[in-house]
Design a protein around this motif. Structure first.
Motif, PDB file in Angstrom:
ATOM      1  N   GLN A 105      63.536  10.459  15.228  1.00 51.97           N
ATOM      2  CA  GLN A 105      63.889  10.670  13.871  1.00 51.97           C
ATOM      3  C   GLN A 105      65.073  10.060  13.721  1.00 51.97           C
ATOM      4  O   GLN A 105      65.242   9.147  12.737  1.00 51.97           O
ATOM      5  N   LYS A 106      66.165   9.960  14.881  1.00 48.77           N
ATOM      6  CA  LYS A 106      67.356   9.314  14.629  1.00 48.77           C
ATOM      7  C   LYS A 106      67.325   7.826  14.576  1.00 48.77           C
ATOM      8  O   LYS A 106      68.030   7.230  13.996  1.00 48.77           O
ATOM      9  N   LYS A 107      66.225   7.465  15.571  1.00 51.16           N
ATOM     10  CA  LYS A 107      66.026   5.858  15.176  1.00 51.16           C
ATOM     11  C   LYS A 107      65.569   5.435  13.671  1.00 51.16           C
ATOM     12  O   LYS A 107      66.115   4.590  13.244  1.00 51.16           O
ATOM     13  N   ALA A 108      64.401   6.352  13.270  1.00 47.15           N
ATOM     14  CA  ALA A 108      64.097   5.996  12.033  1.00 47.15           C
ATOM     15  C   ALA A 108      65.158   6.007  11.002  1.00 47.15           C
ATOM     16  O   ALA A 108      65.426   5.305  10.131  1.00 47.15           O
ATOM     17  N   ALA A 109      66.042   7.234  11.321  1.00 48.95           N
ATOM     18  CA  ALA A 109      67.173   7.644  10.258  1.00 48.95           C
ATOM     19  C   ALA A 109      68.209   6.323  10.212  1.00 48.95           C
ATOM     20  O   ALA A 109      68.620   5.772   9.289  1.00 48.95           O
ATOM     21  N   THR A 110      68.273   5.798  11.355  1.00 53.39           N
ATOM     22  CA  THR A 110      69.373   4.608  11.692  1.00 53.39           C
ATOM     23  C   THR A 110      68.857   3.422  11.061  1.00 53.39           C
ATOM     24  O   THR A 110      69.542   2.583  10.095  1.00 53.39           O
ATOM     25  N   GLU A 111      67.673   2.973  11.109  1.00 54.95           N
ATOM     26  CA  GLU A 111      66.950   1.953  10.427  1.00 54.95           C
ATOM     27  C   GLU A 111      66.963   2.177   8.990  1.00 54.95           C
ATOM     28  O   GLU A 111      67.227   1.055   8.085  1.00 54.95           O
ATOM     29  N   SER A 112      66.600   3.180   8.311  1.00 53.02           N
ATOM     30  CA  SER A 112      66.783   3.618   7.066  1.00 53.02           C
ATOM     31  C   SER A 112      68.178   3.456   6.313  1.00 53.02           C
ATOM     32  O   SER A 112      68.332   2.859   5.277  1.00 53.02           O
ATOM     33  N   LEU A 113      69.209   3.789   7.248  1.00 55.16           N
ATOM     34  CA  LEU A 113      70.412   3.877   6.650  1.00 55.16           C
ATOM     35  C   LEU A 113      70.986   2.278   6.566  1.00 55.16           C
ATOM     36  O   LEU A 113      71.423   1.820   5.790  1.00 55.16           O
ATOM     37  N   ASN A 114      70.435   1.401   7.644  1.00 54.63           N
ATOM     38  CA  ASN A 114      70.927   0.264   7.826  1.00 54.63           C
ATOM     39  C   ASN A 114      70.369  -0.447   6.586  1.00 54.63           C
ATOM     40  O   ASN A 114      70.950  -1.439   5.817  1.00 54.63           O
ATOM     41  N   ARG A 115      69.075  -0.458   6.349  1.00 52.41           N
ATOM     42  CA  ARG A 115      68.278  -0.940   5.272  1.00 52.41           C
ATOM     43  C   ARG A 115      69.273  -0.670   3.940  1.00 52.41           C
ATOM     44  O   ARG A 115      69.447  -1.676   2.871  1.00 52.41           O
ATOM     45  N   ALA A 116      69.309   0.627   3.621  1.00 48.52           N
ATOM     46  CA  ALA A 116      70.043   1.022   2.297  1.00 48.52           C
ATOM     47  C   ALA A 116      71.364   0.603   2.232  1.00 48.52           C
ATOM     48  O   ALA A 116      71.762   0.113   1.123  1.00 48.52           O
TER      49      ALA A 116
END
Length: 190
Positions: free
Chosen positions: A138-149
């Protein structure tokens, strides 16, 4: 004597002190906007030109730097004049202005449609990353989402060549954006 004493009093405080720092350069000013250059006839002529099967290919235009021959130059000039432009340079400038105005319009549309959504994505991703109960996945997916945003938000906020386009040109191109896009797609297929 009083004069000497006055001079000493004026200069004494500056003794032993470092000179003041040099003035800091002014922050760069935003680029100035171009004067409006597009009109309805220019935009409609440009759109019509994109649908013309004789549309010069970028590599064959007189300004491509390939040493275009005289016949190619005459064809490009005739093509531009066919659509009411003085010469191919004027046609190329209109094309550049339309493209910049379209980019500016698209950038605004993306910012308007995703601005609040990006802030929400950033907030949710940050909360997930900071949540001690979140799994590593979940943290990895959130980090990727944060970076894209964050990357999209930065690109939407950063100045670009489209930032200098006159507001009047952007508004005019916005009225024709569907026709321009369809004509560009048709031209690309040839």
């Amino acid at each position: 004597m009083a004069r000497l004493l006055l001079l000493l009093l004026l200069f004494l405080p500056s003794c032993g002190k470092a000179p003041p720092p040099p003035p800091q350069p002014a922050p760069p000013s935003p680029p100035s906007r171009l004067a409006p250059a597009l009109t309805r006839p220019i935009v409609t002529s440009y759109v019509a030109s994109l649908l013309d099967p004789d549309l010069p290919k970028p590599e064959s235009g007189p300004s491509s730097g390939t040493g275009a021959d005289a016949a190619s130059l005459r064809r490009s000039e005739a093509f531009a004049q066919k659509y009411g432009f003085k010469d191919f340079a004027e046609y190329a400038e209109a094309r550049r202005r339309v493209m910049l105005a379209k980019l500016a319009w698209m950038k605004r549309e993306i910012a308007n449609s995703s601005g609040g959504n990006l802030d929400f994505q950033i907030k949710m991703a940050t909360e997930t990353i900071l949540n001690p109960d979140a799994t590593g996945e979940q943290k990895k997916a959130a980090t990727e989402s944060l970076n894209r945003a964050m990357k999209l938000k930065k690109s939407l906020e950063s100045p670009s060549a489209a930032s200098v386009v006159a507001e009047e040109d952007i508004a005019l191109v916005a009225e024709f954006v569907e026709q321009i896009s369809r004509a560009e797609e048709a031209a690309a297929k040839r």
